[in-house]
Design a protein around this motif. Sequence first.
Motif, PDB file in Angstrom:
ATOM      1  N   CYS A   1      42.835  33.821  41.702  1.00 43.60           N
ATOM      2  CA  CYS A   1      41.601  34.020  41.091  1.00 43.60           C
ATOM      3  C   CYS A   1      41.576  35.024  39.971  1.00 43.60           C
ATOM      4  O   CYS A   1      40.686  35.323  39.334  1.00 43.60           O
ATOM      5  N   HIS A   2      42.923  35.613  39.757  1.00 43.22           N
ATOM      6  CA  HIS A   2      43.211  36.703  38.728  1.00 43.22           C
ATOM      7  C   HIS A   2      42.270  37.946  38.980  1.00 43.22           C
ATOM      8  O   HIS A   2      42.201  38.511  38.025  1.00 43.22           O
ATOM      9  N   ASN A   3      41.997  38.148  40.195  1.00 40.04           N
ATOM     10  CA  ASN A   3      41.237  39.502  40.537  1.00 40.04           C
ATOM     11  C   ASN A   3      42.451  40.303  40.806  1.00 40.04           C
ATOM     12  O   ASN A   3      43.674  39.913  40.834  1.00 40.04           O
ATOM     13  N   ILE A   4      42.322  41.769  40.535  1.00 42.35           N
ATOM     14  CA  ILE A   4      43.132  42.878  40.726  1.00 42.35           C
ATOM     15  C   ILE A   4      43.597  42.800  41.918  1.00 42.35           C
ATOM     16  O   ILE A   4      42.728  42.707  42.950  1.00 42.35           O
ATOM     17  N   SER A   5      44.947  42.824  42.599  1.00 42.22           N
ATOM     18  CA  SER A   5      45.261  42.918  43.805  1.00 42.22           C
ATOM     19  C   SER A   5      46.782  43.399  43.929  1.00 42.22           C
ATOM     20  O   SER A   5      47.501  43.600  43.054  1.00 42.22           O
ATOM     21  N   ASP A   6      47.016  44.291  44.987  1.00 44.96           N
ATOM     22  CA  ASP A   6      48.344  44.597  45.242  1.00 44.96           C
ATOM     23  C   ASP A   6      49.191  43.642  45.948  1.00 44.96           C
ATOM     24  O   ASP A   6      50.479  43.797  45.780  1.00 44.96           O
ATOM     25  N   THR A   7      48.763  42.625  46.159  1.00 49.22           N
ATOM     26  CA  THR A   7      49.444  41.516  46.683  1.00 49.22           C
ATOM     27  C   THR A   7      49.530  40.087  46.106  1.00 49.22           C
ATOM     28  O   THR A   7      48.725  40.115  44.929  1.00 49.22           O
ATOM     29  N   LYS A   8      50.120  38.985  46.287  1.00 51.39           N
ATOM     30  CA  LYS A   8      50.207  37.948  45.450  1.00 51.39           C
ATOM     31  C   LYS A   8      48.693  37.468  45.526  1.00 51.39           C
ATOM     32  O   LYS A   8      48.309  36.815  44.531  1.00 51.39           O
ATOM     33  N   LEU A   9      48.324  37.294  46.608  1.00 55.32           N
ATOM     34  CA  LEU A   9      46.814  36.830  46.734  1.00 55.32           C
ATOM     35  C   LEU A   9      45.982  37.790  47.260  1.00 55.32           C
ATOM     36  O   LEU A   9      46.374  38.605  48.062  1.00 55.32           O
ATOM     37  N   CYS A  10      44.732  37.707  46.733  1.00 60.45           N
ATOM     38  CA  CYS A  10      43.913  39.145  46.910  1.00 60.45           C
ATOM     39  C   CYS A  10      43.255  38.829  48.136  1.00 60.45           C
ATOM     40  O   CYS A  10      43.550  37.639  48.791  1.00 60.45           O
ATOM     41  N   GLU A  11      42.666  39.986  48.804  1.00 58.34           N
ATOM     42  CA  GLU A  11      42.350  39.734  50.220  1.00 58.34           C
ATOM     43  C   GLU A  11      41.021  38.798  50.181  1.00 58.34           C
ATOM     44  O   GLU A  11      41.034  37.934  51.192  1.00 58.34           O
ATOM     45  N   ILE A  12      40.414  38.562  49.172  1.00 58.31           N
ATOM     46  CA  ILE A  12      39.412  37.383  49.333  1.00 58.31           C
ATOM     47  C   ILE A  12      40.028  35.993  49.431  1.00 58.31           C
ATOM     48  O   ILE A  12      39.822  35.234  50.368  1.00 58.31           O
ATOM     49  N   CYS A  13      41.107  35.673  48.559  1.00 59.46           N
ATOM     50  CA  CYS A  13      41.544  34.525  48.657  1.00 59.46           C
ATOM     51  C   CYS A  13      42.575  34.355  49.766  1.00 59.46           C
ATOM     52  O   CYS A  13      42.750  33.261  50.400  1.00 59.46           O
TER      53      CYS A  13
ATOM     54  N   MET B   1      32.419  52.309  46.272  1.00 58.83           N
ATOM     55  CA  MET B   1      33.032  51.097  45.822  1.00 58.83           C
ATOM     56  C   MET B   1      34.305  50.481  46.521  1.00 58.83           C
ATOM     57  O   MET B   1      34.902  51.239  47.146  1.00 58.83           O
ATOM     58  N   ASP B   2      34.212  49.263  46.662  1.00 55.47           N
ATOM     59  CA  ASP B   2      35.185  48.418  47.287  1.00 55.47           C
ATOM     60  C   ASP B   2      36.203  47.943  46.492  1.00 55.47           C
ATOM     61  O   ASP B   2      35.790  47.088  45.839  1.00 55.47           O
ATOM     62  N   PHE B   3      37.310  48.342  46.489  1.00 54.45           N
ATOM     63  CA  PHE B   3      38.474  47.920  45.713  1.00 54.45           C
ATOM     64  C   PHE B   3      39.439  46.794  46.220  1.00 54.45           C
ATOM     65  O   PHE B   3      39.797  47.195  47.445  1.00 54.45           O
ATOM     66  N   SER B   4      39.827  46.155  45.402  1.00 50.29           N
ATOM     67  CA  SER B   4      40.618  45.064  45.781  1.00 50.29           C
ATOM     68  C   SER B   4      42.384  45.678  46.076  1.00 50.29           C
ATOM     69  O   SER B   4      42.987  44.752  46.320  1.00 50.29           O
ATOM     70  N   SER B   5      42.208  46.887  45.153  1.00 51.66           N
ATOM     71  CA  SER B   5      43.773  47.427  45.119  1.00 51.66           C
ATOM     72  C   SER B   5      43.785  48.638  45.151  1.00 51.66           C
ATOM     73  O   SER B   5      42.927  49.456  44.742  1.00 51.66           O
ATOM     74  N   LYS B   6      44.561  49.185  46.064  1.00 51.22           N
ATOM     75  CA  LYS B   6      44.919  50.577  46.180  1.00 51.22           C
ATOM     76  C   LYS B   6      45.335  51.321  45.243  1.00 51.22           C
ATOM     77  O   LYS B   6      44.864  52.635  44.807  1.00 51.22           O
ATOM     78  N   LEU B   7      46.165  50.644  44.241  1.00 45.66           N
ATOM     79  CA  LEU B   7      46.473  51.419  43.071  1.00 45.66           C
ATOM     80  C   LEU B   7      45.433  51.462  42.044  1.00 45.66           C
ATOM     81  O   LEU B   7      45.302  52.688  41.544  1.00 45.66           O
ATOM     82  N   LEU B   8      44.624  50.480  42.101  1.00 43.94           N
ATOM     83  CA  LEU B   8      43.441  50.894  41.199  1.00 43.94           C
ATOM     84  C   LEU B   8      42.429  51.977  41.823  1.00 43.94           C
ATOM     85  O   LEU B   8      41.871  52.627  41.030  1.00 43.94           O
TER      86      LEU B   8
END
Lengths: 206, 206
Positions: free
Chosen positions: A61-73, B1-8
Amino acid sequence: MDFSSKLLENAVNEMSQLPGIGKRTALRLVLHLLKQPKEQTHKLSLSLQNMRDEVNFCENCHNISDTKLCEICANPNRLSHIVCVVEDIRDVMAIENTSQYRGHYHVLGGKISPMDGVGPSELNITTLVEKVKSGVVEEIIFALSSTMEGDTTNFYIFKQIEAYKVVTTTIARGISVGDELEYADEVTLGRSILNRIPFENSLKSS
Amino acid sequence: MDFSSKLLENAVNEMSQLPGIGKRTALRLVLHLLKQPKEQTHKLSLSLQNMRDEVNFCENCHNISDTKLCEICANPNRLSHIVCVVEDIRDVMAIENTSQYRGHYHVLGGKISPMDGVGPSELNITTLVEKVKSGVVEEIIFALSSTMEGDTTNFYIFKQIEAYKVVTTTIARGISVGDELEYADEVTLGRSILNRIPFENSLKSS
């Protein structure tokens, strides 16, 4: 501005590259850092650098994420056949905060805006069309801002996926909850009358 | 705020430590950096770190400087027997911009403000008093902002140096050049009448 120190001048110049930060504000921020322990500046610059170097974007989904797939996906409880198309990650955060949406997202990374040199190829549109083509998507929800650029982008994507069997919807525009009608702008009020909903529907709320 | 990435999240948290930068602004700035080439973030974080680690304060006047003595104190054409006392380096820059002052400065680093936990010992007052004691100073110009904290600081310093043979002055307060009288605040207008100057003096300008 005439700086007494090259180091200070550099820091102010770099800081003032940020949007909405002029030279004066940059100087104020930098002088603030000088008054704080060195550690704070270290943590700030390290966190920026780490983020820029190591941040990932979700493959799906191109959301920012620390992993390959974001938490939502990656969450099996989210409905992958509903995809909400948004401009950037802040919109994802805003919608997630409502706790009203259980589908997936697709982050475009901007809006088509020829004035700013942003064409369709700069945005994550191809992957969205691919997703629709593959047949896994049943509904596309357009949630871009209702500006000319947003409408253009919506329409461009709509044209690309029109041929495929997918429901396209757009989020409701209307009077904000709690707002008084007399102060609403005409376009919004007009749309909210045209797109009125059955009264019973308004009773089921969050 | 709920971030999808710890780095962010880290980057936003560190950024929002800066004065006047809230979480939303921090997020906007950080997302801007993500859209720019990595190099920009590197340059920003490097310049901040270099500045914080390596910046010097002038031994004589506490102005920010890359060398032991700042350019002003090191300049033999500046008059070392006139010392203008200011709050911080921005005031030095502002006065230097006028090209009207040829003396030295003394940067206090703040104002006495018990509410913010700033007492005389947090400021560069001792070195100023030492300078006066040593007999090299003929005139001290107070150029702090005319707030309660500024007045307190002026008075505190004045009491410390009263015993020594030194002229103390303060910058003129009055109506800004080009301002209309009817819009001026009463205190300023009142002072500008009390402290009126011979008309001929107003003719010699920059």
